[in-house]
Design a protein around this motif. Sequence first.
Motif, PDB file in Angstrom:
ATOM      1  N   LYS A  95     -16.398  -1.191   2.222  1.00  0.00           N
ATOM      2  CA  LYS A  95     -15.353  -1.786   2.874  1.00  0.00           C
ATOM      3  C   LYS A  95     -15.540  -1.751   4.474  1.00  0.00           C
ATOM      4  N   SER A  96     -15.727  -0.453   4.967  1.00  0.00           N
ATOM      5  CA  SER A  96     -15.952  -0.381   6.519  1.00  0.00           C
ATOM      6  C   SER A  96     -17.378  -0.347   7.018  1.00  0.00           C
ATOM      7  N   ASN A  98     -18.992  -3.687   6.944  1.00  0.00           N
ATOM      8  CA  ASN A  98     -19.341  -4.999   7.469  1.00  0.00           C
ATOM      9  C   ASN A  98     -20.590  -5.638   6.278  1.00  0.00           C
TER      10      ASN A  98
ATOM     11  N   SER B   4     -18.460  -4.970  13.630  1.00  0.00           N
ATOM     12  CA  SER B   4     -18.131  -5.197  12.311  1.00  0.00           C
ATOM     13  C   SER B   4     -16.667  -6.061  12.192  1.00  0.00           C
ATOM     14  N   ASP B   6     -15.322  -5.930  10.135  1.00  0.00           N
ATOM     15  CA  ASP B   6     -14.183  -4.803   9.398  1.00  0.00           C
ATOM     16  C   ASP B   6     -13.351  -4.093  10.098  1.00  0.00           C
ATOM     17  N   GLU B   7     -13.914  -3.684  11.322  1.00  0.00           N
ATOM     18  CA  GLU B   7     -13.025  -2.935  12.238  1.00  0.00           C
ATOM     19  C   GLU B   7     -12.071  -3.390  12.548  1.00  0.00           C
ATOM     20  N   LYS B   8     -10.972  -2.760  12.488  1.00  0.00           N
ATOM     21  CA  LYS B   8      -9.571  -3.303  12.631  1.00  0.00           C
ATOM     22  C   LYS B   8      -8.913  -2.941  14.034  1.00  0.00           C
TER      23      LYS B   8
END
Lengths: 226, 109
Positions: A95-96, A98, B4, B6-8
Amino acid sequence: MQLETLQEIIKKKINKSEFAIITNLETGDSEIFELNKPTGKNFEKYKDQINGFYKNKKNGIIENTNIFVETYIRPIKVVIVGAVHIAQYLIDYAKSLNFEITVIDPRGYFATKQRFPDIKIINKWPDEAFKEIDTNSNTALIALTHDPKIDDPALQHAIKKKFYYIGALGSKKTHNNRCERLKNAGYNEGEIDSIKGPIGIKLGGKSAPEIALSIIAQLVSETYKK
Amino acid sequence: MKNSFDEKILEEANDWVKANQKVVLATVIQTWGSSPRPTGSRMIVNENGDFSGSVSGGCVESAVVRECIGILKENKLFKKIEFKVSNESAWEVGLACGGEIAVYIEQIN
């Protein structure tokens, strides 16, 4: 940074389109850079250099300037064959990191939305499923069923498409048998050796989350070797 | 490390702005030697000193928070800060790893 720019960046991330953020560290101006789109007039003269950073997927300050470039690259596609317990943990870890995950499993009772919420699941045999996914040397395969009927066609597809990471679950014995089958199917030694089997780095763990951790560690390591 | 999707942290910055907070975005823009977080790493800071994300392994965050609050007070839009190897006089803000980093802080406005 202007709020408008920030919100535009967030939108681009949701749409998974690649871009860069460019900032002039002297004036504080920043904007979004996209390939083949016009650059704002404040950044126009650096266009070639920005392009260079973008193509090399680099972050940093362009030499002898005050221009900072930050590149956002689309996640790496990882195909998991086998909607098994280990896959659920792999998805958690990924999930974290990429990675964009797709799960293939023709066995409908494994690959359910309930077991894999928010993940793209394809309930088909690998040969059919791969028709729906665009794959290339930037794709990774994790084969988890250790059922030759399901794993082998996926492995063959991954070899043909030169995936940068191909891993297959199973003991040494299972893996040797698998290699033998691939050899008989006409694959050469180099191709067969590109499969990581038994999959994962040596952690010593036996539980599903531990195996998933050893696989994800190997995947990250191979991603950096690309 | 590539940035990324995914990095928020930027999404979080947006949420903070929506909650009527003043937000400063801090980004690692350059590193020398062995630095704990790569170029492009980010943290956000609000006017109360709350922060999220990181620009080092905990070595310089407190100084970055101070600087961020500083630009909000002075109403400056941005600033570049450099952190060098730690020494006795600046033990709190040095990088114990011996690396050096430059951090760019900017208001979201």
